[in-house]
Design a protein around this motif. Structure first.
Motif, PDB file in Angstrom:
ATOM      1  N   VAL A  33       0.836  -1.200   0.000  1.00  0.00           N
ATOM      2  CA  VAL A  33       0.000   0.000   0.000  1.00  0.00           C
ATOM      3  C   VAL A  33       0.872   1.251   0.000  1.00  0.00           C
ATOM      4  N   GLU A  34       0.237   2.393  -0.263  1.00  0.00           N
ATOM      5  CA  GLU A  34       0.949   3.669  -0.222  1.00  0.00           C
ATOM      6  C   GLU A  34       1.255   4.043   1.221  1.00  0.00           C
ATOM      7  N   PRO A  47      -6.109  -1.206   3.449  1.00  0.00           N
ATOM      8  CA  PRO A  47      -7.342  -1.549   2.738  1.00  0.00           C
ATOM      9  C   PRO A  47      -8.581  -1.082   3.513  1.00  0.00           C
ATOM     10  N   GLY A  48      -9.290  -0.118   2.961  1.00  0.00           N
ATOM     11  CA  GLY A  48     -10.509   0.382   3.580  1.00  0.00           C
ATOM     12  C   GLY A  48     -10.328   1.383   4.696  1.00  0.00           C
ATOM     13  N   SER A  49      -9.088   1.754   5.000  1.00  0.00           N
ATOM     14  CA  SER A  49      -8.860   2.699   6.097  1.00  0.00           C
ATOM     15  C   SER A  49      -7.522   3.403   5.930  1.00  0.00           C
ATOM     16  N   GLU A  50      -7.290   4.378   6.796  1.00  0.00           N
ATOM     17  CA  GLU A  50      -6.008   5.066   6.868  1.00  0.00           C
ATOM     18  C   GLU A  50      -5.478   4.885   8.282  1.00  0.00           C
ATOM     19  N   ALA A  51      -4.159   4.722   8.397  1.00  0.00           N
ATOM     20  CA  ALA A  51      -3.539   4.595   9.713  1.00  0.00           C
ATOM     21  C   ALA A  51      -2.442   5.630   9.858  1.00  0.00           C
ATOM     22  N   GLU A  69     -17.435   0.685   9.016  1.00  0.00           N
ATOM     23  CA  GLU A  69     -17.066  -0.084  10.207  1.00  0.00           C
ATOM     24  C   GLU A  69     -16.143  -1.243   9.830  1.00  0.00           C
ATOM     25  N   GLU A  70     -16.426  -1.887   8.703  1.00  0.00           N
ATOM     26  CA  GLU A  70     -15.591  -3.004   8.246  1.00  0.00           C
ATOM     27  C   GLU A  70     -14.156  -2.544   7.979  1.00  0.00           C
ATOM     28  N   GLY A  71     -14.000  -1.413   7.298  1.00  0.00           N
ATOM     29  CA  GLY A  71     -12.668  -0.882   7.024  1.00  0.00           C
ATOM     30  C   GLY A  71     -11.942  -0.500   8.295  1.00  0.00           C
ATOM     31  N   ILE A  79      -2.980  -3.143  12.021  1.00  0.00           N
ATOM     32  CA  ILE A  79      -2.009  -2.462  12.874  1.00  0.00           C
ATOM     33  C   ILE A  79      -1.646  -3.335  14.073  1.00  0.00           C
ATOM     34  N   GLU A  80      -2.651  -3.823  14.762  1.00  0.00           N
ATOM     35  CA  GLU A  80      -2.398  -4.603  15.978  1.00  0.00           C
ATOM     36  C   GLU A  80      -1.642  -5.894  15.682  1.00  0.00           C
ATOM     37  N   ASP A  81      -2.050  -6.599  14.648  1.00  0.00           N
ATOM     38  CA  ASP A  81      -1.386  -7.850  14.283  1.00  0.00           C
ATOM     39  C   ASP A  81       0.092  -7.618  13.995  1.00  0.00           C
ATOM     40  N   HIS A  82       0.400  -6.569  13.258  1.00  0.00           N
ATOM     41  CA  HIS A  82       1.794  -6.313  12.883  1.00  0.00           C
ATOM     42  C   HIS A  82       2.633  -5.814  14.056  1.00  0.00           C
ATOM     43  N   ILE A  83       2.104  -4.889  14.864  1.00  0.00           N
ATOM     44  CA  ILE A  83       2.926  -4.375  15.965  1.00  0.00           C
ATOM     45  C   ILE A  83       3.149  -5.452  17.028  1.00  0.00           C
TER      46      ILE A  83
END
Length: 103
Positions: A33-34, A47-51, A69-71, A79-83
């Motif tokens: 992603v960008e 996908p579906g959101s910005e962090a 809500e899904e995004g 985010i949580e899975d990766h951190i």
């Protein structure tokens, strides 16, 4: 930062390695992603959101925004899975998300 999102929330991870984790997360996400990042801030078009990520005062702050809500839920999960995986030495079990009411 576009604050006009229907779903948003924040989470904070207390760590002295916040800048390192921002770089690691952004470099990893950039394969799909960008992203944009500097020493103490990062952004990813998930996908579906910005962090958004920010290193400040010994902590790593996350904000996730989405129109759906899904995004939003997917962004929080990514985010949580990766951190949790990247910070395994710090024995992080998960993040506590605080919902931001829609404006």
């Amino acid at each position: 930062m576009d604050m006009d999102h229907s779903y948003s929330g924040t989470a904070t991870f207390e760590t002295e390695k916040a800048e390192r984790y921002i770089a690691q997360l952004c470099k990893h996400f950039a394969h799909k992603v960008e992203v944009k990042y500097s020493q103490n801030e990062g952004w990813a078009a998930l996908p579906g959101s910005e962090a958004f990520m920010k290193a400040e005062n010994g902590s790593l702050q996350f904000k996730v925004f989405s129109q759906t809500e899904e995004g939003y839920e997917r962004g929080k999960y990514i985010i949580e899975d990766h951190i949790v995986r990247f910070a395994f030495r710090e024995k992080l079990d998960g993040l506590y998300w605080k919902e931001i009411p829609a404006s």
